[in-house]
Design an enzyme around this catalytic site. Structure first.
Site, PDB file in Angstrom:
ATOM      1  CD  GLU A   1      -3.162  -0.897   2.079  1.00  0.00           C
ATOM      2  OE1 GLU A   1      -3.114   0.026   2.904  1.00  0.00           O
ATOM      3  OE2 GLU A   1      -4.133  -1.668   1.978  1.00  0.00           O
TER       4      GLU A   1
ATOM      5  CD  GLU B   1      -3.848  -5.824   3.722  1.00  0.00           C
ATOM      6  OE1 GLU B   1      -4.707  -5.028   4.155  1.00  0.00           O
ATOM      7  OE2 GLU B   1      -2.630  -5.629   3.830  1.00  0.00           O
TER       8      GLU B   1
END
Ligand code: PNW
Length: 453
Positions: free
Chosen positions: A172, A359
């Site tokens: 991320e 995720e």
């Protein structure tokens, strides 16, 4: 035991990789053991007022010591694969310089234990715990950090090449740049302004690209990708003009992250929007950033609704109305169709060979019932519906090869400390006792059948 099948209407392709995900600072604890150097999250979490309750990751799930039992527990769930992250400062306590053998040994033992239990390791090399020594030299604002990351990545990939075949460089980039240096809600807790943010984001994507090159040299057989929380653009309704708008939005909202990594270019719109605040870069930077990778990992939580618009770019964002349902974390709006549209629109824009959902999961209140069980029916509802949408994408031919549920265990949820639980396993942080939640039982069923019912 239920019979696995591959032919039912709601089944996944044979060999679909069901897994769970965690990150070093969120689960390991042992913050000062094994020669680990301090990181920006140690500094930030120990600064009064920065995290809920002043919570830190000093102990977390004590995974550093408890991994042998936790891996057995994973095996009991039937997990095929496990995503975890390597703490850079366990390998290079100061970010660069001499490696720390105890850190290398820890990840070798962990990955050997996973393999011995039939679980394929997927390692993330950077999940936000930057060595403090590098922050002291400017962190991601310093272009040398990209080079330091590549050196670390090449080194550890080589050292673990016997047990780690699948590697994600970064987790991320969008979060650790925007939240760390934009809003300042996460470490290092800065608010640097638009120009500096664009430049340090460029250094972060460059770090990914340089790391890919370094790992190709040291571990040529490794499968490489990254995990990114792409904006999951979703058409407000399923009409052709809104779908086209969401496709453009996918490209533009992720222009400085997945976009440049997968296309080797910043979009004209991105550069025009920034004007004089656009980053400085060279053609050689773009070539490094877009070094070929084997898969794209997408972290999907919330939908970003988009509609067609009669403006220069062809879309506008549609913010959720106040009544929009969300999970325990207020930002975590419930939009299961994000797990269909994000992979589809990534596929239509950039055609990566393979995708993984690296995720997906949610926070819940997770009250223990009088019988000692945790009936997290809201998380069950959430997972069932998101996984059903992923199934739709797989069925339509989007090449999603696996799914990592966030998270195996309740853990340290960054600035929210231990206040927001994301596990399918309840952790009593006083005793470290683990209890599988109802959602964990659901996941076990899905894995055993390789299918939704
Ligand atoms: C991810 N958003 O972060 C992280 O990779 C995990 O470490 C974290 O525990 C998990 O999601 C749950 O929060 C996110 O604002 C941060 O949409 C922000 C967002 C999404 C995910």
């Amino acid at each position: 035991a239920p019979t696995p099948h591959t032919s039912g209407p709601r089944s996944f392709p044979a060999g679909f990789l069901w897994g769970s995900a965690t990150a070093s600072y969120q689960v390991e604890g042992a913050a000062t053991e094994g020669g680990r150097g301090p990181t920006i999250w140690d500094t930030f979490s120990h600064t009064p007022g920065k995290t809920h309750n002043g919570d830190t990751g000093d102990v977390a799930d004590d995974f550093y010591h408890r991994y042998p039992e936790d891996v057995k527990f994973m095996r009991g769930l039937g997990l095929k694969t496990c995503r975890f992250s390597i703490a850079w400062s366990r390998i290079f306590p100061n970010g660069t310089g001499a490696p720390n053998q105890a850190g290398i040994d820890f990840y070798r033992r962990l990955t050997e234990t996973l393999l011995a239990n039939g679980i394929e390791p997927y390692a993330t090399l950077f999940h936000w715990d930057l060595p403090q020594a590098l922050q002291d030299k400017g962190g991601w604002e310093n272009r040398d950090t990209a080079k330091a990351f590549a050196d670390y990545a090449g080194f550890i990939a080589g050292r673990l090449s016997g047990t780690v075949r699948n590697i994600m460089t970064t987790n991320e980039i969008r979060s650790f740049t925007e939240i760390g240096y934009g809003s300042g809600r996460h470490a290092p807790g800065l608010q640097v302004g638009r120009k500096r943010l664009a430049q340090l984001t460029h250094h972060a994507v460059l770090a990914h690209g340089l790391a890919v090159r370094a790992i190709r040299a040291s571990a040529p057989r490794a499968k490489l990708g990254l995990a990114e929380n792409s904006s999951a653009t979703v058409p407000v309704i399923e009409a052709p003009e809104h779908i086209a708008a969401a496709r453009i939005a996918m490209r533009e909202e992720n222009a400085q992250y997945l976009g440049v990594i997968l296309s080797g270019k910043y979009t004209d719109h991105y550069l025009r929007k920034l004007g004089a605040d656009a980053p400085q870069f060279t053609a050689e930077d773009l070539a490094a950033i877009s070094s070929p990778i084997d898969f794209v990992g997408v972290n999907v939580y919330t939908p970003d609704y988009v509609r067609a618009a009669d403006n220069e770019i062809g879309y506008v964002s549609v913010p959720p109305p106040a009544s929009f349902p969300h999970m325990l974390s207020p930002w975590l709006t419930v939009g299961p169709e994000a797990l269909y549209w994000a992979p589809r629109l990534i596929h239509e824009n950039w055609h990566p060979k393979e995708q993984f959902i690296t995720e997906n999961g949610c926070s819940s209140t997770d009250q223990m019932a009088p019988d000692g069980e945790i009936y997290d029916t809201d998380r069950v509802m959430y997972l069932r519906n998101y996984i059903a949408n992923m199934h739709r994408a797989v069925t339509e031919g989007i090449p999603i090869k696996g799914y990592f549920l966030w998270s195996l265990l309740d853990n340290y949820e960054w600035a929210d400390g231990y206040d927001k639980r994301f596990g399918i396993t309840y952790v009593d942080f006083k005793t470290q006792k683990r209890t599988l939640k109802l959602s964990g039982h659901l996941y076990k069923e899905i894995i055993a059948r390789n299918s939704l019912m």
